[in-house]
Scaffold this motif. Structure first.
Motif, PDB file in Angstrom:
ATOM      1  N   SER A 162       0.811  -1.220   0.000  1.00  0.00           N
ATOM      2  CA  SER A 162       0.000   0.000   0.000  1.00  0.00           C
ATOM      3  C   SER A 162       0.845   1.272   0.000  1.00  0.00           C
ATOM      4  N   LEU A 163       2.149   1.147   0.117  1.00  0.00           N
ATOM      5  CA  LEU A 163       3.106   2.255   0.171  1.00  0.00           C
ATOM      6  C   LEU A 163       2.979   3.096   1.441  1.00  0.00           C
ATOM      7  N   ASP A 164       2.163   2.678   2.391  1.00  0.00           N
ATOM      8  CA  ASP A 164       2.008   3.464   3.613  1.00  0.00           C
ATOM      9  C   ASP A 164       3.121   3.188   4.622  1.00  0.00           C
ATOM     10  N   TYR A 165       3.934   2.166   4.390  1.00  0.00           N
ATOM     11  CA  TYR A 165       5.159   1.926   5.159  1.00  0.00           C
ATOM     12  C   TYR A 165       6.276   1.876   4.133  1.00  0.00           C
ATOM     13  N   ARG A 166       7.236   2.782   4.263  1.00  0.00           N
ATOM     14  CA  ARG A 166       8.338   2.779   3.298  1.00  0.00           C
ATOM     15  C   ARG A 166       9.601   3.325   3.947  1.00  0.00           C
ATOM     16  N   GLU A 167      10.719   2.754   3.524  1.00  0.00           N
ATOM     17  CA  GLU A 167      12.028   3.188   3.995  1.00  0.00           C
ATOM     18  C   GLU A 167      12.889   3.555   2.800  1.00  0.00           C
ATOM     19  N   PHE A 168      13.580   4.684   2.920  1.00  0.00           N
ATOM     20  CA  PHE A 168      14.491   5.095   1.861  1.00  0.00           C
ATOM     21  C   PHE A 168      15.617   4.074   1.785  1.00  0.00           C
ATOM     22  N   SER A 169      15.868   3.589   0.584  1.00  0.00           N
ATOM     23  CA  SER A 169      16.843   2.520   0.374  1.00  0.00           C
ATOM     24  C   SER A 169      17.655   2.810  -0.874  1.00  0.00           C
ATOM     25  N   LEU A 170      18.670   1.993  -1.066  1.00  0.00           N
ATOM     26  CA  LEU A 170      19.511   2.107  -2.253  1.00  0.00           C
ATOM     27  C   LEU A 170      19.675   0.747  -2.895  1.00  0.00           C
ATOM     28  N   LEU A 171      19.599   0.710  -4.205  1.00  0.00           N
ATOM     29  CA  LEU A 171      20.061  -0.437  -4.968  1.00  0.00           C
ATOM     30  C   LEU A 171      21.528  -0.141  -5.236  1.00  0.00           C
ATOM     31  N   ILE A 172      22.395  -0.932  -4.628  1.00  0.00           N
ATOM     32  CA  ILE A 172      23.837  -0.705  -4.715  1.00  0.00           C
ATOM     33  C   ILE A 172      24.436  -1.794  -5.598  1.00  0.00           C
ATOM     34  N   VAL A 173      25.063  -1.393  -6.671  1.00  0.00           N
ATOM     35  CA  VAL A 173      25.697  -2.365  -7.570  1.00  0.00           C
ATOM     36  C   VAL A 173      26.937  -2.900  -6.856  1.00  0.00           C
ATOM     37  N   CYS A 174      26.875  -4.202  -6.485  1.00  0.00           N
ATOM     38  CA  CYS A 174      27.970  -4.833  -5.735  1.00  0.00           C
ATOM     39  C   CYS A 174      27.826  -6.347  -5.808  1.00  0.00           C
ATOM     40  N   SER A 175      28.825  -7.033  -5.301  1.00  0.00           N
ATOM     41  CA  SER A 175      28.777  -8.494  -5.236  1.00  0.00           C
ATOM     42  C   SER A 175      27.911  -8.917  -4.050  1.00  0.00           C
ATOM     43  N   GLU A 176      27.530 -10.177  -4.045  1.00  0.00           N
ATOM     44  CA  GLU A 176      26.744 -10.713  -2.927  1.00  0.00           C
ATOM     45  C   GLU A 176      27.544 -10.663  -1.623  1.00  0.00           C
ATOM     46  N   GLN A 177      28.850 -10.892  -1.721  1.00  0.00           N
ATOM     47  CA  GLN A 177      29.723 -10.836  -0.537  1.00  0.00           C
ATOM     48  C   GLN A 177      29.776  -9.417   0.030  1.00  0.00           C
ATOM     49  N   ALA A 178      29.894  -8.435  -0.831  1.00  0.00           N
ATOM     50  CA  ALA A 178      29.923  -7.041  -0.373  1.00  0.00           C
ATOM     51  C   ALA A 178      28.579  -6.623   0.198  1.00  0.00           C
ATOM     52  N   ALA A 179      27.487  -7.206  -0.291  1.00  0.00           N
ATOM     53  CA  ALA A 179      26.148  -6.843   0.163  1.00  0.00           C
ATOM     54  C   ALA A 179      25.994  -7.035   1.663  1.00  0.00           C
ATOM     55  N   THR A 180      26.479  -8.139   2.179  1.00  0.00           N
ATOM     56  CA  THR A 180      26.372  -8.404   3.616  1.00  0.00           C
ATOM     57  C   THR A 180      27.131  -7.352   4.410  1.00  0.00           C
ATOM     58  N   ARG A 181      28.328  -6.999   3.970  1.00  0.00           N
ATOM     59  CA  ARG A 181      29.117  -5.962   4.664  1.00  0.00           C
ATOM     60  C   ARG A 181      28.409  -4.612   4.616  1.00  0.00           C
ATOM     61  N   LEU A 182      27.821  -4.279   3.475  1.00  0.00           N
ATOM     62  CA  LEU A 182      27.129  -2.998   3.341  1.00  0.00           C
ATOM     63  C   LEU A 182      25.892  -2.939   4.223  1.00  0.00           C
ATOM     64  N   ALA A 183      25.132  -4.025   4.289  1.00  0.00           N
ATOM     65  CA  ALA A 183      23.946  -4.057   5.151  1.00  0.00           C
ATOM     66  C   ALA A 183      24.351  -3.920   6.614  1.00  0.00           C
ATOM     67  N   ALA A 184      25.438  -4.562   7.005  1.00  0.00           N
ATOM     68  CA  ALA A 184      25.920  -4.433   8.382  1.00  0.00           C
ATOM     69  C   ALA A 184      26.398  -3.006   8.651  1.00  0.00           C
ATOM     70  N   LEU A 185      27.086  -2.405   7.692  1.00  0.00           N
ATOM     71  CA  LEU A 185      27.550  -1.022   7.820  1.00  0.00           C
ATOM     72  C   LEU A 185      26.366  -0.071   8.010  1.00  0.00           C
ATOM     73  N   CYS A 186      25.250  -0.381   7.386  1.00  0.00           N
ATOM     74  CA  CYS A 186      24.044   0.457   7.474  1.00  0.00           C
ATOM     75  C   CYS A 186      23.144   0.041   8.642  1.00  0.00           C
ATOM     76  N   TYR A 187      23.613  -0.873   9.481  1.00  0.00           N
ATOM     77  CA  TYR A 187      22.888  -1.319  10.682  1.00  0.00           C
ATOM     78  C   TYR A 187      21.512  -1.906  10.361  1.00  0.00           C
ATOM     79  N   GLN A 188      21.466  -2.716   9.308  1.00  0.00           N
ATOM     80  CA  GLN A 188      20.208  -3.323   8.902  1.00  0.00           C
ATOM     81  C   GLN A 188      20.180  -4.806   9.260  1.00  0.00           C
TER      82      GLN A 188
END
Length: 156
Positions: free
Chosen positions: A75-101
């Protein structure tokens, strides 16, 4: 900090939609990471924007190609600003941890996987393609992802 995400929240994460803020690449690949509500705790609009203003330039300085979008409920009534970050799957985990997600999405060949940032065995392929989960509907003024003052419209 290796822990499972509770089932109710994990199910909510699986029902995500994506609302791009601008054009996306024709064949997007990479991590989708929220820059709001670190550790899954609702913050005020000011706190979320401050967090976003710290993280976005830091990621840009590291040279990541990024595409802003909203991770949202149907419904779009809950939304969080996010980024699609071009990276490897390995880097994705580090980036999510860096962003405290607690979790992040990984898009590859139009498939979307949901990953627990801190427990690699908790992951699932979502039941619809990335393209099927994109919406361009107008954002409502209310955003349940913000603590207090939910009536303010949100713009990037």
């Amino acid at each position: 900090m290796h822990r499972q995400i509770e089932n109710e929240l994990w199910q909510l994460y699986q029902n995500v939609w994506f609302r791009p803020c601008a054009a996306l690449p024709a064949a997007p690949n990479g991590a989708i990471v929220s820059l709001w509500n670190p550790w899954g705790i609702k913050r005020t609009l000011a706190e979320n924007r401050r967090f976003q203003r710290l993280l976005y330039p830091a990621l840009k300085r590291k040279g990541y190609k990024m595409h802003p979008l909203w991770g949202t409920s149907a419904s779009l009534d809950y939304r969080e600003f996010s980024l699609l970050i071009v990276c490897s799957e390995q880097a994705a985990t580090r980036l999510a941890a860096l962003c405290y997600q607690k979790a992040y999405y990984f898009v590859q060949q139009d498939q979307v996987w949901l990953h627990n940032t801190h427990h690699s065995q908790q992951r699932v392929q979502l039941n619809a393609s990335f393209q099927a989960r994109i919406t361009y509907r107008a954002l409502p003024a209310h955003n349940a992802a913000i603590q207090g003052l939910n009536h303010l419209p949100l713009h990037v």
